[in-house]
Design a protein around this motif. Structure first.
Motif, mmCIF file in Angstrom:
data_model
loop_
_atom_site.group_PDB
_atom_site.id
_atom_site.type_symbol
_atom_site.label_atom_id
_atom_site.label_comp_id
_atom_site.label_asym_id
_atom_site.label_seq_id
_atom_site.Cartn_x
_atom_site.Cartn_y
_atom_site.Cartn_z
ATOM 1 N N GLY B 157 0.846 -1.261 0.000
ATOM 2 C CA GLY B 157 -0.151 -0.064 -0.037
ATOM 3 C C GLY B 157 0.717 1.283 -0.085
ATOM 4 O O GLY B 157 0.617 2.106 -0.632
ATOM 5 N N LEU B 158 1.817 1.231 0.757
ATOM 6 C CA LEU B 158 2.699 2.445 0.675
ATOM 7 C C LEU B 158 3.569 2.547 -0.494
ATOM 8 O O LEU B 158 3.821 3.766 -1.031
ATOM 9 N N LEU B 159 4.042 1.383 -1.237
ATOM 10 C CA LEU B 159 4.691 1.658 -2.419
ATOM 11 C C LEU B 159 3.788 2.151 -3.506
ATOM 12 O O LEU B 159 4.229 2.944 -4.306
ATOM 13 N N ASP B 160 2.563 2.057 -3.309
ATOM 14 C CA ASP B 160 1.591 2.482 -4.275
ATOM 15 C C ASP B 160 0.991 3.997 -3.940
ATOM 16 O O ASP B 160 0.216 4.525 -4.755
ATOM 17 N N SER B 161 1.464 4.533 -2.707
ATOM 18 C CA SER B 161 1.238 5.801 -2.554
ATOM 19 C C SER B 161 2.350 6.874 -2.371
ATOM 20 O O SER B 161 2.237 7.722 -2.626
ATOM 21 N N LYS B 162 3.258 6.106 -1.547
ATOM 22 C CA LYS B 162 4.515 7.122 -1.078
ATOM 23 C C LYS B 162 5.671 7.431 -1.992
ATOM 24 O O LYS B 162 6.601 7.952 -1.618
ATOM 25 N N THR B 163 5.547 6.613 -3.093
ATOM 26 C CA THR B 163 6.948 6.633 -4.097
ATOM 27 C C THR B 163 6.780 7.666 -5.136
ATOM 28 O O THR B 163 5.367 8.087 -4.999
ATOM 29 N N ILE B 164 7.876 8.163 -5.461
ATOM 30 C CA ILE B 164 7.682 9.340 -6.717
ATOM 31 C C ILE B 164 7.011 8.804 -7.672
ATOM 32 O O ILE B 164 6.176 9.462 -8.421
ATOM 33 N N LYS B 165 7.255 7.628 -7.859
ATOM 34 C CA LYS B 165 6.723 7.217 -9.232
ATOM 35 C C LYS B 165 5.074 7.149 -9.026
ATOM 36 O O LYS B 165 4.344 7.196 -9.997
ATOM 37 N N ALA B 166 4.584 6.665 -7.956
ATOM 38 C CA ALA B 166 3.212 6.490 -7.493
ATOM 39 C C ALA B 166 2.735 7.948 -7.494
ATOM 40 O O ALA B 166 1.762 8.086 -8.185
ATOM 41 N N GLU B 167 3.091 8.787 -6.983
ATOM 42 C CA GLU B 167 2.588 10.185 -7.055
ATOM 43 C C GLU B 167 2.697 10.873 -8.384
ATOM 44 O O GLU B 167 1.688 11.484 -8.623
ATOM 45 N N LYS B 168 3.494 10.272 -9.233
ATOM 46 C CA LYS B 168 3.341 10.859 -10.708
ATOM 47 C C LYS B 168 2.152 10.140 -11.674
ATOM 48 O O LYS B 168 2.165 10.292 -12.593
ATOM 49 N N GLY B 169 1.919 8.917 -10.723
ATOM 50 C CA GLY B 169 0.821 8.248 -11.486
ATOM 51 C C GLY B 169 1.411 7.263 -12.393
ATOM 52 O O GLY B 169 0.826 6.776 -13.348
ATOM 53 N N GLU B 170 2.818 7.016 -12.422
ATOM 54 C CA GLU B 170 3.302 5.944 -12.951
ATOM 55 C C GLU B 170 3.314 4.650 -12.389
ATOM 56 O O GLU B 170 3.047 4.836 -11.073
ATOM 57 N N THR B 171 3.805 3.485 -12.954
ATOM 58 C CA THR B 171 3.794 2.203 -12.138
ATOM 59 C C THR B 171 4.896 1.803 -11.789
ATOM 60 O O THR B 171 6.054 1.798 -12.344
#
Ligand SMILES: Nc1ncnc2c1ncn2[C@@H]1O[C@H](COP(=O)(O)OP(=O)(O)O)[C@@H](O)[C@H]1O
Ligand SMILES: [Mg+2]
Lengths: 88, 276
Positions: B157-171
């Motif tokens: 869940g954190l990987l999907d919300s707190k990483t830069i990639k996730a914040e940019k909407g990238e996978t």
């Protein structure tokens, strides 16, 4: 009880799997809700900030999950002379 | 194009540091340059597992604060010239790791190495989120055990919300390494099976690492298991994981270096007599 079902009863992994599936489904829903609350708080803040200068922590957003209905609680404390900004 | 990979888990003691060292050495053996970075501030251990504990002069926090240059802090492995270590600080406070400082160091690491592997601390607090922040690839390390699986789900869940990639909407590319697996116990129904864990976490499987005494033997001598005993089951499983990370298709199997029962009882009796 035959030998096969006797062995099955003694296995512990199936119970572990079942317990995990339940708790993880529950926790994912919880996390989803709290993320929704965060998004709502940010967007509500943005709307209000367009019109009134407001303190970030004066906006409380709560989602209460009930049996019959769920409610969204907004508690927004405005500054004393809150229409001063636009009036000025 | 360099890649930043985070090794994470939520729960402590599941095999993150072991995995970081093993993947790092296997990547270096494959010919790419790699730097393993210890984010476990205050509980530094990657230096020990890599056998570099007596060569630490500067650490990650020194570089983040600008007290040392990256080139001064990075330790080059004596056995594999492609393998490097950036140790964690053992004494300084982790609040010294500022977002901007870490971002600058990660940028510099990307320029110097093909792979940057970040060994995450346990927990879901700042240390863990900083370690994952800049990742392109995540390896979630899980044991076939209830608390480890549950904590892995939180970390996903954190990987999907707190990483830069996730914040940019990238996978963000996420993978699961199931480690300390004991196929015999799983077959008996006393340990979660590979399929159970995969079904619950729904992540692609990168490797199944057997529970093996070779891991402890390797850490005793300060050598990543992939380098210490490349033919052992855990080493082969980690080497396969690296080939998969590099885009190869490698069939998945549960490797084991368990001796057969007959072999074992014979050898154990033999050694018991010699020891007596
Ligand atoms: N595949 C394995 N088989 C046996 N022991 C293992 C295995 N992987 C890790 N361990 C042991 O588990 C312990 C914790 O591993 P470590 O890598 O330090 O975990 P973490 O970094 O997640 O806290 C160590 O004693 C290590 O030797
Ligand atoms: Mg560790």
């Amino acid at each position: 009880m035959n030998l096969l079902s006797f062995l099955k009863v003694r296995q512990t992994a199936p119970l572990a799997r079942e317990r995990l599936q339940l708790i993880i489904a529950h926790e994912r829903a919880e996390v989803g809700r709290s993320q929704l609350v965060d998004i709502l708080r940010e967007e509500i803040l943005a709307v209000i900030a367009k019109h009134i200068a407001i303190d970030r922590d004066k906006v409380q957003v709560r989602v209460e999950q009930g049996q019959e209905v769920s409610t969204l609680d907004l508690d927004i404390e405005l500054p004393v002379n809150f229409n001063a900004k636009k009036a000025a | 194009m360099s890649k930043v990979l985070v090794v994470t888990s939520g729960k402590g003691g599941v095999g993150k540091t072991t995995t970081t060292a093993a993947l790092g050495a296997a990547i270096a053996q494959s010919g790419s340059s790699v730097c393993v970075v210890d984010f476990d501030v205050g509980l530094r251990n990657l230096d020990l597992v890599m056998g570099a504990e007596r060569r630490v002069v500067y650490d990650l926090i020194n570089v983040v604060c600008g007290d040392a240059k990256l080139s001064q802090a990075v330790i080059r492995d004596k056995r594999l010239p492609n393998l490097h270590l950036l140790p964690a600080s053992q004494t300084r406070d982790k609040d010294a790791l500022t977002d901007a400082g870490v971002a600058r160091v990660m940028d510099e690491l990307r320029q110097k190495f093909d792979w940057v592997i970040c060994d995450s601390p346990a927990g879901i607090e700042r240390g863990a989120t900083l370690a994952m922040r800049h990742a392109d690839v995540a390896v979630v390390v899980t044991n076939p055990e209830v608390s480890s699986v549950r904590d892995s789900d939180r970390i996903i869940g954190l990987l999907d919300s707190k990483t830069i990639k996730a914040e940019k909407g990238e996978t963000l590319d996420k993978h699961l390494i199931l480690t300390r697996y004991d196929a015999a116990r799983a077959a008996r129904g006393d340990m979660l099976k590979v399929e159970d864990v995969l079904e619950i976490l729904s992540l692609p499987l990168l490797a199944i690492i057997p529970d093996s005494q070779e891991v402890l033997r390797a850490s005793n001598v300060g050598c990543p298991v992939t380098l210490n005993n490349p033919l052992s089951a855990p080493a082969r499983a980690y080497a396969d994981a690296v080939r998969r990370l590099q885009g190869e298709t490698v069939p998945m199997s549960v490797l084991s270096d368990r001796r057969s029962f007959l072999e074992r009882s014979f050898l154990d009796k033999f050694f018991a007599r010699r020891a007596a």
